[in-house]
Design a protein around this motif. Structure first.
Motif, PDB file in Angstrom:
ATOM      1  N   LEU A 125      -3.287   1.924   9.797  1.00 31.57           N
ATOM      2  CA  LEU A 125      -3.584   0.515   9.534  1.00 31.57           C
ATOM      3  C   LEU A 125      -2.417  -0.404   9.873  1.00 31.57           C
ATOM      4  O   LEU A 125      -2.618  -1.510  10.385  1.00 31.57           O
ATOM      5  CB  LEU A 125      -3.958   0.354   8.058  1.00 31.57           C
ATOM      6  CG  LEU A 125      -4.264  -1.045   7.533  1.00 31.57           C
ATOM      7  CD1 LEU A 125      -5.527  -1.582   8.198  1.00 31.57           C
ATOM      8  CD2 LEU A 125      -4.437  -1.011   6.015  1.00 31.57           C
ATOM      9  N   LEU A 126      -1.214   0.050   9.586  1.00 33.70           N
ATOM     10  CA  LEU A 126      -0.022  -0.776   9.742  1.00 33.70           C
ATOM     11  C   LEU A 126       0.759  -0.386  10.987  1.00 33.70           C
ATOM     12  O   LEU A 126       0.489   0.623  11.629  1.00 33.70           O
ATOM     13  CB  LEU A 126       0.855  -0.658   8.489  1.00 33.70           C
ATOM     14  CG  LEU A 126       0.170  -0.997   7.163  1.00 33.70           C
ATOM     15  CD1 LEU A 126       1.122  -0.770   5.998  1.00 33.70           C
ATOM     16  CD2 LEU A 126      -0.342  -2.428   7.179  1.00 33.70           C
ATOM     17  N   ASP A 127       1.760  -1.178  11.291  1.00 33.65           N
ATOM     18  CA  ASP A 127       2.570  -0.981  12.495  1.00 33.65           C
ATOM     19  C   ASP A 127       3.641   0.080  12.286  1.00 33.65           C
ATOM     20  O   ASP A 127       4.378   0.047  11.308  1.00 33.65           O
ATOM     21  CB  ASP A 127       3.234  -2.322  12.868  1.00 33.65           C
ATOM     22  CG  ASP A 127       4.345  -2.154  13.886  1.00 33.65           C
ATOM     23  OD1 ASP A 127       4.089  -1.565  14.943  1.00 33.65           O
ATOM     24  OD2 ASP A 127       5.476  -2.607  13.607  1.00 33.65           O
ATOM     25  N   GLY A 128       3.724   1.022  13.247  1.00 32.42           N
ATOM     26  CA  GLY A 128       4.843   1.946  13.271  1.00 32.42           C
ATOM     27  C   GLY A 128       4.612   3.236  12.509  1.00 32.42           C
ATOM     28  O   GLY A 128       3.521   3.522  12.016  1.00 32.42           O
ATOM     29  N   LYS A 129       5.683   4.010  12.386  1.00 35.11           N
ATOM     30  CA  LYS A 129       5.676   5.282  11.686  1.00 35.11           C
ATOM     31  C   LYS A 129       7.114   5.572  11.255  1.00 35.11           C
ATOM     32  O   LYS A 129       8.056   4.913  11.716  1.00 35.11           O
ATOM     33  CB  LYS A 129       5.163   6.391  12.599  1.00 35.11           C
ATOM     34  CG  LYS A 129       6.005   6.607  13.844  1.00 35.11           C
ATOM     35  CD  LYS A 129       5.399   7.675  14.740  1.00 35.11           C
ATOM     36  CE  LYS A 129       6.260   7.866  15.993  1.00 35.11           C
ATOM     37  NZ  LYS A 129       5.684   8.933  16.876  1.00 35.11           N
ATOM     38  N   PRO A 130       7.314   6.555  10.368  1.00 35.10           N
ATOM     39  CA  PRO A 130       8.674   6.859   9.919  1.00 35.10           C
ATOM     40  C   PRO A 130       9.588   7.222  11.092  1.00 35.10           C
ATOM     41  O   PRO A 130       9.180   7.928  12.013  1.00 35.10           O
ATOM     42  CB  PRO A 130       8.464   8.063   8.995  1.00 35.10           C
ATOM     43  CG  PRO A 130       7.073   7.905   8.490  1.00 35.10           C
ATOM     44  CD  PRO A 130       6.300   7.330   9.630  1.00 35.10           C
ATOM     45  N   HIS A 140       1.516   9.188   6.112  1.00 37.58           N
ATOM     46  CA  HIS A 140       0.698   8.457   5.147  1.00 37.58           C
ATOM     47  C   HIS A 140      -0.468   7.823   5.894  1.00 37.58           C
ATOM     48  O   HIS A 140      -0.337   7.431   7.070  1.00 37.58           O
ATOM     49  CB  HIS A 140       1.540   7.375   4.456  1.00 37.58           C
ATOM     50  CG  HIS A 140       0.923   6.798   3.225  1.00 37.58           C
ATOM     51  ND1 HIS A 140       0.348   5.556   3.199  1.00 37.58           N
ATOM     52  CD2 HIS A 140       0.801   7.297   1.968  1.00 37.58           C
ATOM     53  CE1 HIS A 140      -0.095   5.295   1.969  1.00 37.58           C
ATOM     54  NE2 HIS A 140       0.164   6.340   1.204  1.00 37.58           N
ATOM     55  N   TRP A 141      -1.612   7.708   5.223  1.00 41.24           N
ATOM     56  CA  TRP A 141      -2.801   7.170   5.883  1.00 41.24           C
ATOM     57  C   TRP A 141      -2.614   5.747   6.377  1.00 41.24           C
ATOM     58  O   TRP A 141      -3.309   5.308   7.314  1.00 41.24           O
ATOM     59  CB  TRP A 141      -4.005   7.232   4.948  1.00 41.24           C
ATOM     60  CG  TRP A 141      -3.901   6.353   3.725  1.00 41.24           C
ATOM     61  CD1 TRP A 141      -3.426   6.693   2.509  1.00 41.24           C
ATOM     62  CD2 TRP A 141      -4.298   4.974   3.629  1.00 41.24           C
ATOM     63  NE1 TRP A 141      -3.474   5.638   1.642  1.00 41.24           N
ATOM     64  CE2 TRP A 141      -4.021   4.567   2.305  1.00 41.24           C
ATOM     65  CE3 TRP A 141      -4.868   4.065   4.520  1.00 41.24           C
ATOM     66  CZ2 TRP A 141      -4.283   3.275   1.856  1.00 41.24           C
ATOM     67  CZ3 TRP A 141      -5.129   2.778   4.074  1.00 41.24           C
ATOM     68  CH2 TRP A 141      -4.841   2.388   2.760  1.00 41.24           C
ATOM     69  N   LEU A 196       0.797  -1.223   0.000  1.00 39.69           N
ATOM     70  CA  LEU A 196       0.000   0.000   0.000  1.00 39.69           C
ATOM     71  C   LEU A 196       0.834   1.280   0.000  1.00 39.69           C
ATOM     72  O   LEU A 196       0.286   2.375   0.147  1.00 39.69           O
ATOM     73  CB  LEU A 196      -0.967   0.037   1.200  1.00 39.69           C
ATOM     74  CG  LEU A 196      -1.994  -1.092   1.285  1.00 39.69           C
ATOM     75  CD1 LEU A 196      -2.811  -0.938   2.571  1.00 39.69           C
ATOM     76  CD2 LEU A 196      -2.915  -1.095   0.076  1.00 39.69           C
ATOM     77  N   GLN A 197       2.134   1.155  -0.170  1.00 38.36           N
ATOM     78  CA  GLN A 197       3.002   2.322  -0.111  1.00 38.36           C
ATOM     79  C   GLN A 197       3.295   2.879  -1.500  1.00 38.36           C
ATOM     80  O   GLN A 197       3.243   2.165  -2.502  1.00 38.36           O
ATOM     81  CB  GLN A 197       4.318   1.976   0.587  1.00 38.36           C
ATOM     82  CG  GLN A 197       4.166   1.364   1.962  1.00 38.36           C
ATOM     83  CD  GLN A 197       3.373   2.260   2.903  1.00 38.36           C
ATOM     84  OE1 GLN A 197       3.664   3.432   3.062  1.00 38.36           O
ATOM     85  NE2 GLN A 197       2.349   1.673   3.539  1.00 38.36           N
ATOM     86  N   SER A 198       3.621   4.155  -1.545  1.00 39.94           N
ATOM     87  CA  SER A 198       4.043   4.818  -2.770  1.00 39.94           C
ATOM     88  C   SER A 198       5.561   4.813  -2.846  1.00 39.94           C
ATOM     89  O   SER A 198       6.240   4.910  -1.812  1.00 39.94           O
ATOM     90  CB  SER A 198       3.549   6.265  -2.773  1.00 39.94           C
ATOM     91  OG  SER A 198       4.250   7.040  -3.720  1.00 39.94           O
ATOM     92  N   PRO A 199       6.136   4.725  -4.052  1.00 40.64           N
ATOM     93  CA  PRO A 199       7.596   4.812  -4.143  1.00 40.64           C
ATOM     94  C   PRO A 199       8.137   6.135  -3.613  1.00 40.64           C
ATOM     95  O   PRO A 199       9.305   6.213  -3.211  1.00 40.64           O
ATOM     96  CB  PRO A 199       7.876   4.651  -5.644  1.00 40.64           C
ATOM     97  CG  PRO A 199       6.593   4.894  -6.329  1.00 40.64           C
ATOM     98  CD  PRO A 199       5.522   4.494  -5.374  1.00 40.64           C
TER      99      PRO A 199
END
Length: 272
Positions: free
Chosen positions: A216-221, A211-212, A53-56
């Protein structure tokens, strides 16, 4: 941290000596982005696969960083939906390498040596990179961040990958814990391999910007995770593709923030 490893980390975590150009892979038929040095002939290249679900563009800093060190870095923007095909993303990584070697980039001032190609990726992009490396004899190195299993199986494909591999796993990754992902893949690897755990890294720690999917997913930058991953990947690619040993101490030694799993590390990854 050993003094030499600390020095190598400080050097390779900072931008390299090259001015960086940005391009759009869509101009040659493949959605995605590419970063290159302003000029150079016979350069190495890496195709980078995004996570689920990520963008490059969430890896834009990494791509720019690699380009600043003389590595052409391309990231396909395909297979971004919830039902992404791992097999097709692997094929797109190979297509990105075709573009790097077959298209004169940077207004004709850049060329890529087809003997200096690598793949890398985050999460499912890492698994897809393994699938690509298992099928493409041109690929000379492969690296993953928080790798996840794929269909077809990246674990099964790892047996067929005989080029040097680097795998970084997050110690706080709840989606792709090392014990069920990076560790078995490293153990199955058919060539020289190194596995490191970043003790404080979460699954999304390798990504950049908000990012949205953080809902939904684990963690953050995480800045420290990104910094360490950039330095290690740069050292790995410079060594395996260019025979450049400036990051040797970083790759060969333990240091704070990236513990070397010696039980699953076999033979230092050096240029062929």
């Amino acid at each position: 941290m050993a003094r030499n490893a600390k020095k190598a980390l400080e050097e390779l975590a900072h931008r390299g000596p090259h001015e960086v150009l940005h391009g759009d892979l869509a101009l040659v038929g493949l959605p995605g982005v590419v970063c290159t040095p302003r000029s150079g002939k016979g350069l190495p290249a890496v195709a980078f696969g995004h996570g689920w679900l990520q963008s490059p563009r969430r890896y834009a800093g990494l791509l720019r960083h690699l380009a600043s060190w003389g590595v052409v870095a391309a990231a396909p923007g395909t297979q971004r939906g919830p039902l992404a095909s791992h097999r097709l993303l692997a094929a797109d990584l190979r297509t990105a390498l075709d573009i790097c070697t077959g298209v004169r980039l940077g207004e004709g001032a850049i060329s890529v040596d087809e003997r200096k190609l690598a793949v890398a990726g985050h999460a499912l992009g890492g698994g897809s990179a393994i699938l690509a490396a298992a099928e493409d004899p041109r690929i000379r190195a492969a690296a993953t961040f928080a790798v996840t299993e794929t269909m077809p199986s990246a674990l099964a494909a790892a047996h067929r990958v005989t080029v040097p591999g680097l795998h970084l796993a997050g110690g706080k990754d709840l989606l792709a814990p090392a014990v069920s992902n990076a560790q078995p893949i490293a153990a199955a690897w058919g060539g020289p391999v190194q596995l490191r755990e970043l003790p404080k890294a979460t699954h999304l720690g390798f990504t950049e910007g908000r990012h949205w999917t953080e809902l939904l997913l684990d963690g953050k930058p995480e800045y420290r995770t990104q910094r360490t991953a950039r330095a290690l990947l740069t050292a790995f690619l410079l060594r395996t593709l260019n025979g450049d040993e400036r990051g040797a101490a970083l790759l060969d030694d333990d240091f704070s923030g990236a513990t070397l799993d010696r039980a699953r590390t076999r033979t230092a990854a050096r240029a062929a």
